[in-house]
Design an enzyme around this catalytic site. Structure first.
Site, PDB file in Angstrom:
ATOM      1  N   GLY A  28       6.366  -0.983  12.139  1.00  0.00           N
ATOM      2  CA  GLY A  28       5.128  -0.676  12.674  1.00  0.00           C
ATOM      3  C   GLY A  28       4.900  -2.095  13.241  1.00  0.00           C
ATOM      4  O   GLY A  28       5.356  -3.186  13.421  1.00  0.00           O
ATOM      5  N   ASP A  82       6.047  -4.885   4.540  1.00  0.00           N
ATOM      6  CA  ASP A  82       5.806  -3.685   5.645  1.00  0.00           C
ATOM      7  C   ASP A  82       4.353  -3.332   5.428  1.00  0.00           C
ATOM      8  O   ASP A  82       3.485  -3.897   4.686  1.00  0.00           O
ATOM      9  CB  ASP A  82       6.275  -2.315   4.709  1.00  0.00           C
ATOM     10  CG  ASP A  82       6.740  -1.085   5.780  1.00  0.00           C
ATOM     11  OD1 ASP A  82       6.553  -1.231   6.779  1.00  0.00           O
ATOM     12  OD2 ASP A  82       7.439  -0.147   5.206  1.00  0.00           O
ATOM     13  N   GLY A  83       3.968  -2.769   6.627  1.00  0.00           N
ATOM     14  CA  GLY A  83       2.387  -2.271   6.795  1.00  0.00           C
ATOM     15  C   GLY A  83       1.927  -1.129   6.308  1.00  0.00           C
ATOM     16  O   GLY A  83       2.745  -0.684   5.471  1.00  0.00           O
ATOM     17  N   ALA A  84       0.793  -0.670   6.403  1.00  0.00           N
ATOM     18  CA  ALA A  84       0.344   0.485   5.810  1.00  0.00           C
ATOM     19  C   ALA A  84      -0.902   1.204   6.534  1.00  0.00           C
ATOM     20  O   ALA A  84      -1.498   0.422   7.533  1.00  0.00           O
ATOM     21  CB  ALA A  84      -0.153   0.229   4.554  1.00  0.00           C
ATOM     22  N   GLY A  96       3.425   5.980   7.267  1.00  0.00           N
ATOM     23  CA  GLY A  96       3.999   6.749   7.877  1.00  0.00           C
ATOM     24  C   GLY A  96       3.483   7.078   9.269  1.00  0.00           C
ATOM     25  O   GLY A  96       4.069   8.114  10.089  1.00  0.00           O
ATOM     26  N   GLU A 104      11.308   3.896   4.970  1.00  0.00           N
ATOM     27  CA  GLU A 104      10.458   3.059   4.247  1.00  0.00           C
ATOM     28  C   GLU A 104      10.319   3.110   2.761  1.00  0.00           C
ATOM     29  O   GLU A 104      10.393   2.135   1.988  1.00  0.00           O
ATOM     30  CB  GLU A 104       9.005   2.838   4.832  1.00  0.00           C
ATOM     31  CG  GLU A 104       8.824   2.728   6.263  1.00  0.00           C
ATOM     32  CD  GLU A 104       7.619   2.579   7.038  1.00  0.00           C
ATOM     33  OE1 GLU A 104       7.191   2.096   8.049  1.00  0.00           O
ATOM     34  OE2 GLU A 104       6.786   3.661   6.354  1.00  0.00           O
TER      35      GLU A 104
HETATM   36  C1  A5P Z   1       5.514   3.217   9.922  1.00  0.00           C
HETATM   37  O1  A5P Z   1       5.986   4.526   9.676  1.00  0.00           O
HETATM   38  C2  A5P Z   1       4.238   3.047   8.950  1.00  0.00           C
HETATM   39  O2  A5P Z   1       4.321   3.347   7.720  1.00  0.00           O
HETATM   40  C3  A5P Z   1       3.385   1.714   9.250  1.00  0.00           C
HETATM   41  O3  A5P Z   1       3.818   0.851   8.341  1.00  0.00           O
HETATM   42  C4  A5P Z   1       2.074   1.868   9.347  1.00  0.00           C
HETATM   43  O4  A5P Z   1       1.885   3.066  10.005  1.00  0.00           O
HETATM   44  C5  A5P Z   1       1.332   0.745   9.559  1.00  0.00           C
HETATM   45  O5  A5P Z   1       1.445   0.658  11.146  1.00  0.00           O
HETATM   46  P1  A5P Z   1       0.680  -0.804  12.052  1.00  0.00           P
HETATM   47  O6  A5P Z   1       1.109  -1.968  11.416  1.00  0.00           O
HETATM   48  O7  A5P Z   1       1.265  -0.622  13.354  1.00  0.00           O
HETATM   49  O8  A5P Z   1      -0.923  -0.299  11.729  1.00  0.00           O
END
Ligand code: A5P
Length: 232
Positions: A28, A82-84, A96, A104
């Site tokens: 992400g 990781d992001g969310a 996701g 992930e």
């Molecule tokens: C990827 O599948 C996602 O789980 C990302 O971690 C989530 O969508 C956050 O994405 P951004 O950092 O682009 O907002």
């Protein structure tokens, strides 16, 4: 979310990465900022072994010459960053939005710690305003979709709608070759129950609820970066 806030959250998480770590690397736009900062550290001689959570992240890591391994060679990791898409006060997540939820979650499960980086607009009282990604096997899509609709109706999500990501003509395909149904639920009062029931449907491969995975969250906002931890 401004790019500056993503970088601030990423910078805070980078301070937790130590030389020699086996590190899961998220997917992400926020995780990408982290990966770019990590790439600079690696170029300066810092040593880590990275396990990417998607093909996109793998390609970015390769561009940045970050040394990579796989979960087959390195099955246990010190940490994943990781992001969310949403974070609640109990560090439960929806992930996701970028479609990488399955890898992930596999990487997060293999990690001692999961550190989430996000801006404070991702913090919510109750999960569910962000559509919940459901990763499904393409085989029997209509049957799986119907089974999900029945489960959702039985759980009281009477107005829920499911959207095939990318549309029927050109569905988005995950790294695992699956499709994604985005479930517009509005609010998820009992994520554990929802998780159990959708995973009981054979065509559902995984969902984007991460319950009990995140150990720490760095939320960047106008007043700086706030840290939330599961242990208080
Ligand atoms: C990827 O599948 C996602 O789980 C990302 O971690 C989530 O969508 C956050 O994405 P951004 O950092 O682009 O907002």
């Amino acid at each position: 979310m401004s790019r500056a806030l993503k970088i601030e959250a990423a910078r805070a998480a980078l301070e937790w990465v130590h030389d020699g770590m086996k590190l899961g690397i998220g997917t992400g736009s926020t995780a990408d900022e982290f990966t770019r900062l990590l790439g600079k550290k690696v170029a300066d001689g810092f040593q880590i072994t990275g396990i990417p959570t998607s093909e996109n992240t793998r390609m970015l890591c390769e561009e940045l010459s970050i040394p990579l391994s796989t979960l087959d060679k390195t099955p246990r990791l010190d940490m994943v960053i990781d992001g969310a898409d949403e974070v609640d006060r109990n560090l439960q997540l929806i992930k996701g939005g970028g479609g990488a939820l399955l890898r992930e979650k596999i990487v997060a499960h293999a990690s001692d710690k999961m550190v989430v980086i996000a801006d404070d607009s991702k913090q919510v009282e109750t999960l569910g305003a962000f559509p919940l990604p459901l990763e499904v096997n393409p085989f029997g899509l209509a049957a799986t979709r119907l089974a999900i609709e029945i489960v959702l109706a039985n759980l009281g999500f009477g107005n829920a709608t499911l959207e095939l990501r990318g549309g029927t003509q050109n569905p988005f395909t995950t790294d695992g070759g699956h499709f994604i149904l985005d479930a517009n639920l509005g609010a998820i009062p009992d994520g554990a129950m929802l998780s159990r029931q959708v995973l009981d449907i054979p065509g559902v491969v995984e969902h984007g609820l991460f319950l009990g995975y995140a150990t720490h969250v760095f939320l960047a906002g106008a007043d700086g970066v706030r840290q939330l931890s599961r242990d208080g």
